[in-house]
Design a protein around this motif. Structure first.
Motif, short mmCIF file in Angstrom:
data_model
loop_
_atom_site.label_atom_id
_atom_site.label_comp_id
_atom_site.label_asym_id
_atom_site.label_seq_id
_atom_site.Cartn_x
_atom_site.Cartn_y
_atom_site.Cartn_z
N SER A 142 0.81 -1.22 0.00
CA SER A 142 0.00 0.00 0.00
C SER A 142 0.84 1.27 0.00
O SER A 142 0.30 2.36 -0.13
N LEU A 143 2.16 1.14 0.16
CA LEU A 143 3.03 2.32 0.24
C LEU A 143 3.64 2.57 -1.13
O LEU A 143 4.68 2.01 -1.50
N ASP A 144 3.00 3.43 -1.90
CA ASP A 144 3.52 3.80 -3.21
C ASP A 144 4.69 4.77 -3.03
O ASP A 144 4.53 5.82 -2.39
N PRO A 145 5.88 4.46 -3.55
CA PRO A 145 7.05 5.33 -3.33
C PRO A 145 6.83 6.77 -3.75
O PRO A 145 7.31 7.69 -3.07
N ASN A 146 6.11 7.00 -4.84
CA ASN A 146 5.88 8.38 -5.28
C ASN A 146 4.99 9.14 -4.28
O ASN A 146 5.23 10.32 -3.99
N ASP A 147 3.97 8.46 -3.75
CA ASP A 147 3.12 9.11 -2.75
C ASP A 147 3.90 9.40 -1.47
O ASP A 147 3.74 10.46 -0.86
N VAL A 148 4.72 8.43 -1.05
CA VAL A 148 5.54 8.64 0.15
C VAL A 148 6.48 9.82 -0.04
O VAL A 148 6.63 10.67 0.84
N LYS A 149 7.11 9.91 -1.20
CA LYS A 149 8.03 11.01 -1.50
C LYS A 149 7.31 12.36 -1.41
O LYS A 149 7.83 13.33 -0.82
N THR A 150 6.11 12.42 -1.96
CA THR A 150 5.35 13.67 -1.93
C THR A 150 5.01 14.07 -0.50
O THR A 150 5.12 15.26 -0.13
N ARG A 151 4.62 13.11 0.32
CA ARG A 151 4.25 13.43 1.69
C ARG A 151 5.45 13.93 2.49
O ARG A 151 5.34 14.89 3.25
N VAL A 152 6.61 13.28 2.32
CA VAL A 152 7.79 13.69 3.09
C VAL A 152 8.29 15.05 2.62
O VAL A 152 8.72 15.90 3.43
N GLU A 153 8.24 15.32 1.33
CA GLU A 153 8.69 16.62 0.81
C GLU A 153 7.79 17.76 1.26
O GLU A 153 8.17 18.93 1.13
N SER A 154 6.61 17.46 1.77
CA SER A 154 5.73 18.51 2.28
C SER A 154 6.23 19.10 3.60
O SER A 154 5.77 20.16 4.01
N LEU A 155 7.16 18.42 4.25
CA LEU A 155 7.74 18.95 5.49
C LEU A 155 8.57 20.19 5.19
O LEU A 155 9.35 20.22 4.23
N ASP A 156 8.45 21.18 6.02
CA ASP A 156 9.11 22.46 5.80
C ASP A 156 10.62 22.35 5.69
O ASP A 156 11.26 23.05 4.90
N TRP A 157 11.23 21.45 6.45
CA TRP A 157 12.68 21.39 6.54
C TRP A 157 13.32 20.42 5.54
O TRP A 157 14.53 20.28 5.50
N VAL A 158 12.52 19.78 4.69
CA VAL A 158 13.03 18.77 3.76
C VAL A 158 13.34 19.39 2.40
O VAL A 158 12.50 20.07 1.82
N GLN A 159 14.56 19.13 1.91
CA GLN A 159 14.99 19.61 0.60
C GLN A 159 14.72 18.57 -0.49
O GLN A 159 14.26 18.89 -1.57
N GLY A 160 15.05 17.32 -0.22
CA GLY A 160 14.86 16.26 -1.20
C GLY A 160 14.70 14.91 -0.52
O GLY A 160 15.11 14.73 0.63
N VAL A 161 14.11 13.94 -1.26
CA VAL A 161 13.80 12.63 -0.68
C VAL A 161 14.05 11.54 -1.72
O VAL A 161 13.76 11.73 -2.91
N ARG A 162 14.58 10.41 -1.26
CA ARG A 162 14.66 9.19 -2.06
C ARG A 162 13.95 8.08 -1.29
O ARG A 162 14.19 7.91 -0.10
N VAL A 163 13.10 7.31 -1.99
CA VAL A 163 12.29 6.27 -1.34
C VAL A 163 12.52 4.94 -2.04
O VAL A 163 12.49 4.87 -3.27
N ARG A 164 12.76 3.88 -1.23
CA ARG A 164 12.93 2.54 -1.78
C ARG A 164 12.19 1.53 -0.92
O ARG A 164 12.23 1.61 0.31
N ARG A 165 11.52 0.58 -1.57
CA ARG A 165 10.95 -0.56 -0.86
C ARG A 165 12.04 -1.61 -0.66
O ARG A 165 12.79 -1.91 -1.60
N LEU A 166 12.11 -2.18 0.52
CA LEU A 166 13.02 -3.28 0.82
C LEU A 166 12.14 -4.50 1.11
O LEU A 166 11.64 -4.67 2.21
#
Length: 319
Positions: A142-166
């Motif tokens: 249920s954790l789509d990497p693109n959706d996760v990336k968008t949610r984390v980048e919404s944080l004020d202090w975040v510049q960039g994000v990389r997401v990987r499923r393990l």
């Protein structure tokens, strides 16, 4: 003879009017009561007033049926519209629960920094984890990497994000934080800004007293080129107290000694580089000066202040 012929014709006419049965008996004409209703309507030429009378009960039943069908239509449209999302969501949750039950349940969310980026605190990592798994979800599917990336980048202090499923149960989130680059004073309030001049709302200015200060209306968004230029000008940077925006069109440099350096509106970065050279050759920024005016190209005007901190000191080279 004529009388006989007339009698025969009369007999034939009577036979035509009263046809006989095969046994010789006359068949009477059909009565209206024995005819079907539709035939009676056709023979009578239409519906009589009595035929179109509607009882109150029939009218109520008809209206009730119309309302029922209308309500069914509205309910169907609502189901296909707003309620369709609920149906999809229920199906998605059921599929997610099934995936979790067969071995794809979320086990660990690893949060680290992108290689070369500044470290993040445990509190920041916890803030990231809180955004990863949506409410009502349990499986890694249920954790789509693109959706996760968008949610984390919404944080004020975040510049960039990389997401990987393990697979099958973990997810790795690599974060690059926005760097505190300067402090911005506007209308008496001081905030922290990044290299793009944007405020970092989660940072406290009191925790970053060592950062350069920019002052004035619009100073934050206009400051990145000036701050970038100062990175390669260590002597000017060492004497800098604040960059002050004047009329939202040009800059003054306020030095720790109290000297004000007026920079030109056009190409102020070049004037800063010239100031660095003057400091290297003449220690100009160490002199008791009230103002250094560089607004006119290829000209530096100096006004001496007699009693700045450090006392009177002779100007080198008679400047």
């Amino acid at each position: 003879m004529p009388a006989v012929r007339g009698a025969r014709r009369a007999g034939r006419n009577q036979q035509a009017e009263h046809p006989r049965s095969r046994r010789g008996k006359a068949v009477p004409p059909p009565s209206m009561n024995s005819m079907p209703r539709l035939a009676q309507i056709k023979l009578s030429g239409g519906l009589a007033s009595d035929d179109v009378k509607v009882s109150g009960k029939s009218l109520v039943l008809a209206l009730t049926g119309a309302v029922f069908f209308l309500g069914a239509g509205v309910a169907g449209a609502a189901w296909l519209g707003s309620s369709l999302f609920d149906v999809r969501e229920a199906f998605a949750r059921a599929a997610d629960g099934a995936a979790a039950n067969v071995g794809f349940a979320v086990d660990e969310i690893q949060v680290s920094t992108i290689e070369g980026a500044s470290a993040i605190s445990p509190a920041r990592a916890a803030e990231v984890r809180a955004l990863i798994v949506p409410e009502g979800r349990q499986s890694i599917l249920s954790l789509d990497p693109n959706d996760v990336k968008t949610r984390v980048e919404s944080l004020d202090w975040v510049q960039g994000v990389r997401v990987r499923r393990l697979w099958p149960n973990d997810m790795l989130i690599e974060v690059e934080r926005r760097q505190e680059y300067a402090r911005w004073q506007e209308d008496g309030e001081i905030s922290v800004i990044d290299a793009n001049g944007e405020r970092l709302l989660t940072e406290r200015a009191a925790d970053h007293a060592n950062l350069p200060l920019v002052v004035g209306q619009g100073a934050g968004p206009a400051s990145p080129p000036m701050l970038a230029a100062l990175e390669s000008l260590p002597q000017v940077r060492a004497h800098l107290r604040a960059l002050v925006r004047v009329g939202d069109r040009r800059w003054n440099v306020e030095l720790t000694s109290g000297t004000t350096v007026a920079l030109p509106e056009e190409r102020p970065e070049e004037a800063l580089a010239q100031l660095e050279e003057l400091q290297t050759e003449h220690a100009l920024l160490d002199r008791p000066l009230a103002q250094i005016d560089m607004r006119v190209p290829n000209r530096v005007a100096i006004r001496v202040h007699p009693v700045l901190a450090g006392g009177l000191r002779p100007l080198l080279g008679g400047a």
